[in-house]
Design an enzyme around this catalytic site. Structure first.
Site, PDB file in Angstrom:
ATOM      1  N   GLU A  99      -2.044  -8.295  -2.986  1.00 22.82           N
ATOM      2  CA  GLU A  99      -3.001  -9.230  -2.420  1.00 22.82           C
ATOM      3  C   GLU A  99      -4.109  -9.568  -3.411  1.00 22.82           C
ATOM      4  O   GLU A  99      -4.432  -8.785  -4.306  1.00 22.82           O
ATOM      5  CB  GLU A  99      -3.599  -8.667  -1.138  1.00 22.82           C
ATOM      6  CG  GLU A  99      -4.315  -7.348  -1.323  1.00 22.82           C
ATOM      7  CD  GLU A  99      -4.728  -6.748   0.017  1.00 22.82           C
ATOM      8  OE1 GLU A  99      -5.855  -7.019   0.456  1.00 22.82           O
ATOM      9  OE2 GLU A  99      -3.915  -6.009   0.605  1.00 22.82           O
ATOM     10  N   CYS A 112     -10.749 -11.787  -6.754  1.00 24.67           N
ATOM     11  CA  CYS A 112     -10.582 -10.330  -6.759  1.00 24.67           C
ATOM     12  C   CYS A 112      -9.100 -10.041  -6.899  1.00 24.67           C
ATOM     13  O   CYS A 112      -8.294 -10.484  -6.075  1.00 24.67           O
ATOM     14  CB  CYS A 112     -11.139  -9.749  -5.459  1.00 24.67           C
ATOM     15  SG  CYS A 112     -11.008  -7.947  -5.361  1.00 24.67           S
ATOM     16  N   CYS A 119      -1.901   2.512  -4.483  1.00 20.35           N
ATOM     17  CA  CYS A 119      -2.863   3.283  -5.280  1.00 20.35           C
ATOM     18  C   CYS A 119      -2.666   4.761  -4.959  1.00 20.35           C
ATOM     19  O   CYS A 119      -2.324   5.115  -3.828  1.00 20.35           O
ATOM     20  CB  CYS A 119      -4.286   2.847  -4.932  1.00 20.35           C
ATOM     21  SG  CYS A 119      -5.578   3.678  -5.890  1.00 20.35           S
ATOM     22  N   CYS A 123      -8.797   7.627  -1.861  1.00 20.69           N
ATOM     23  CA  CYS A 123     -10.121   7.466  -1.237  1.00 20.69           C
ATOM     24  C   CYS A 123      -9.945   7.241   0.263  1.00 20.69           C
ATOM     25  O   CYS A 123      -9.186   6.360   0.681  1.00 20.69           O
ATOM     26  CB  CYS A 123     -10.866   6.292  -1.867  1.00 20.69           C
ATOM     27  SG  CYS A 123     -11.088   6.457  -3.663  1.00 20.69           S
ATOM     28  N   CYS A 126     -10.368   3.692   2.096  1.00 21.51           N
ATOM     29  CA  CYS A 126      -9.716   2.536   1.477  1.00 21.51           C
ATOM     30  C   CYS A 126      -8.284   2.380   1.988  1.00 21.51           C
ATOM     31  O   CYS A 126      -7.492   3.334   1.953  1.00 21.51           O
ATOM     32  CB  CYS A 126      -9.719   2.699  -0.043  1.00 21.51           C
ATOM     33  SG  CYS A 126      -8.920   1.329  -0.901  1.00 21.51           S
ATOM     34  N   GLY A 166      -5.313  -0.896  -6.101  1.00 21.57           N
ATOM     35  CA  GLY A 166      -5.026  -0.175  -7.333  1.00 21.57           C
ATOM     36  C   GLY A 166      -6.275   0.244  -8.085  1.00 21.57           C
ATOM     37  O   GLY A 166      -7.374  -0.250  -7.841  1.00 21.57           O
ATOM     38  N   GLU A 167      -6.091   1.177  -8.995  1.00 27.09           N
ATOM     39  CA  GLU A 167      -7.151   1.679  -9.869  1.00 27.09           C
ATOM     40  C   GLU A 167      -6.911   1.113 -11.267  1.00 27.09           C
ATOM     41  O   GLU A 167      -5.946   1.489 -11.946  1.00 27.09           O
ATOM     42  CB  GLU A 167      -7.122   3.209  -9.883  1.00 27.09           C
ATOM     43  CG  GLU A 167      -7.860   3.888 -11.026  1.00 27.09           C
ATOM     44  CD  GLU A 167      -9.318   3.471 -11.152  1.00 27.09           C
ATOM     45  OE1 GLU A 167      -9.692   2.962 -12.233  1.00 27.09           O
ATOM     46  OE2 GLU A 167     -10.074   3.655 -10.186  1.00 27.09           O
ATOM     47  N   SER A 198     -13.756  -2.413 -11.670  1.00 30.17           N
ATOM     48  CA  SER A 198     -14.209  -1.354 -10.762  1.00 30.17           C
ATOM     49  C   SER A 198     -13.287  -0.151 -10.855  1.00 30.17           C
ATOM     50  O   SER A 198     -12.064  -0.284 -10.783  1.00 30.17           O
ATOM     51  CB  SER A 198     -14.231  -1.874  -9.325  1.00 30.17           C
ATOM     52  OG  SER A 198     -14.582  -0.842  -8.425  1.00 30.17           O
ATOM     53  N   ASN A 297     -16.196  -1.491   5.555  1.00 34.47           N
ATOM     54  CA  ASN A 297     -15.179  -2.195   6.331  1.00 34.47           C
ATOM     55  C   ASN A 297     -14.286  -1.139   6.974  1.00 34.47           C
ATOM     56  O   ASN A 297     -13.457  -0.521   6.282  1.00 34.47           O
ATOM     57  CB  ASN A 297     -14.333  -3.096   5.420  1.00 34.47           C
ATOM     58  CG  ASN A 297     -14.872  -4.507   5.349  1.00 34.47           C
ATOM     59  OD1 ASN A 297     -14.919  -5.208   6.348  1.00 34.47           O
ATOM     60  ND2 ASN A 297     -15.304  -4.900   4.171  1.00 34.47           N
ATOM     61  N   CYS A 340     -10.429  -4.731   0.545  1.00 34.85           N
ATOM     62  CA  CYS A 340      -9.371  -4.216  -0.324  1.00 34.85           C
ATOM     63  C   CYS A 340      -8.249  -3.532   0.448  1.00 34.85           C
ATOM     64  O   CYS A 340      -8.460  -2.548   1.151  1.00 34.85           O
ATOM     65  CB  CYS A 340      -9.997  -3.239  -1.312  1.00 34.85           C
ATOM     66  SG  CYS A 340      -8.819  -2.456  -2.405  1.00 34.85           S
TER      67      CYS A 340
END
Length: 353
Positions: A99, A112, A119, A123, A126, A166-167, A198, A297, A340
Site C-alpha cells: 500500500e 508515503c 514487517c 511494534c 502497527c 516495512g522497516e 522513518s 490510530n 500504516c
C-alpha cells in the site's frame, strides 16, 4: 510467455545509470543507450521496452527477451471524503499486495511508500507487522509506487516519506539505491531534503546511512522514554536500547547536519502524561531535533486508545516549555484506513474469510 518466466527476468527499473551503461556495453551496444533507457524509465516513466522509441526495434526486442521493467498494478484506490488523501493497494508481479498513500499539503504533494511486504519489527500498535515479513521490495518496486501515483493522478510528487509498510533500514541496500535514483537529475530529481526515512531504530544502519551524507530527514519511531516501557510496544528495544539509538542520532546530526525527527505516538494512559513529556524533553535536551506527536490510530488486535485532544495539546506545551520543538501530526484519510498497514491488513483478512 508464462508469467513465471516474466518473474525470472532481470528488472532494469532497479538499475542505476552506471549499471545500465555497463549492461549496454556487455550486450554489444554503445554505453549512451544506458543513459537513454534510464531517462525513459525514470523521467518519462515508460512501462515497456517497446515504448522506448529512441531504441531500435531490434534492441527493444533483445531487451524484452531477457529483461523487464517492473510494472505495479493498481489493485484498488480509495479516496477520502474528509480530505483529498488517496490510498492505493498495489498488486506486485508475484501476487503480493502493498500500500501507498498520496497526501496533499499546502507545501505540495507527499507520498508515503512501503519498503517491504509486511514487517518483522513487531511494534504492537502497527498493523503492518501483524503477519510478519514476507519479503523486501526491490528498488524498482519502491520507485514504481511514485511513478504509478503520478501517472494515475496526473500530478508531480514533491515530497516522499518512507513510512509505509516495512522497516526501510531492514531493506537497506534497495532503499539506498531508491534514494539515489529518485534524486537523480535524469530521473524525478526529487531533492534529498524533501525525503524522510522513518525507522524504529536499527542502530548499525543509522550509522551507515549517516556516512552516506545524504541530507534526507531521519525520523525515529520512539514512542517511549525508557527501555522497559519501549520494550512493551517496540521489541527492537531488546536489541538496541534508547541510549544507543540517541547516540546514533547524534552521529547522524554531526555527519549530515540535519535535525532528526522523533515520532511519538500518544497512547491513552500509557505514555501521554505530563511526567512522560518531562522525561522525553530531558532525553532529547540539547539535540538538533523535533518531536512529531501522533494521535494513535487504533487497531483491533490491541486494546490501545488514542489520547484525547486536551492531553495531546498539554503534552506538546510541556515539551515546548522545556525547549523541545514539537508539532501534532494532522490526521489524513482516517475514513479510508490511511494509517500504516491498515488497508492491506483489512484486504488480507477478507481473503481468509
Amino acid at each position: 510467455m508464462d508469467w513465471r518466466d516474466f518473474l525470472n527476468k532481470i528488472d532494469l527499473k532497479s538499475f542505476n545509470l552506471e549499471e545500465l551503461k555497463k549492461l549496454m556495453v556487455e550486450i554489444g551496444e554503445k554505453s549512451f543507450r544506458g543513459q537513454q533507457i534510464f531517462n525513459w524509465i525514470h523521467q518519462k516513466n515508460v512501462e515497456s521496452f517497446q515504448d522506448i522509441t529512441v531504441l531500435s526495434k531490434e534492441l527493444r526486442d533483445k531487451l524484452e527477451n531477457k529483461y523487464k521493467i517492473t510494472n505495479l498494478k493498481i489493485f484498488k484506490r480509495f479516496d477520502s471524503k474528509i480530505d483529498n488523501t488517496k490510498k492505493y493497494l498495489f498488486l506486485l508481479e508475484d501476487g503480493n499486495i502493498i500500500e501507498s498513500v498520496m497526501m496533499e499539503y499546502k507545501h505540495g504533494v507527499s507520498v508515503c511508500l512501503s519498503t517491504q511486504v509486511g514487517c518483522k519489527m513487531g511494534c504492537t500498535f502497527c498493523a503492518s507487522t501483524k503477519d510478519g515479513l514476507i519479503r523486501n521490495l526491490t528498488t524498482g518496486e519502491i520507485l514504481d509506487q511514485v511513478y504509478k501515483i503520478q501517472k494515475d493522478l496526473n500530478i508531480k510528487v514533491s515530497n516522499i516519506v518512507l513510512m509505509g509498510s516495512g522497516e526501510p533500514l531492514d531493506n537497506y541496500e534497495n532503499v539506498l539505491k531508491f534514494l539515489r535514483i529518485i534524486n537523480h537529475k535524469h530521473g524525478q530529481n526529487i531533492g534529498y531534503r524533501h525525503i524522510t526515512l522513518s525507522t524504529c531504530g536499527i542502530v548499525p544502519n543509522i550509522y551507515k546511512l549517516a556516512d552516506e551524507k545524504l541530507p534526507i530527514t531521519l525520523s525515529i519511531s520512539l514512542h517511549a522514554t525508557n527501555d522497559n516501557e519501549r520494550k512493551k510496544v517496540m521489541p527492537i528495544t531488546y536489541k538496541y536500547s534508547i541510549s544507543e539509538v540517541i547516540k546514533a542520532c547524534k552521529y547522524y546530526i554531526e555527519k549530515v547536519n540535519r535535525r532528526v525527527t522523533f515520532e511519538y505516538t500518544l497512547i491513552k494512559g500509557v505514555n501521554d502524561t505530563k511526567e512522560n513529556a518531562k522525561k522525553l524533553a530531558n532525553l532529547l535536551k540539547g539535540m538538533l531535533c523535533h518531536v512529531n506527536l501522533i494521535p494513535l490510530n487504533p487497531i483491533k488486535e490491541v486494546d490501545y486508545r488514542s489520547s484525547n485532544k486536551k492531553s495531546v495539546k498539554n503534552f506538546k506545551r510541556e515539551l515546548e516549555n522545556r525547549g523541545i520543538k514539537a508539532t501534532i501530526r494532522r490526521e489524513m484519510g482516517r475514513d479510508i484506513n490511511a494509517a500504516c498497514g491498515q488497508l492491506r491488513r483489512k484486504y488480507m483478512e477478507s481473503k481468509k474469510d
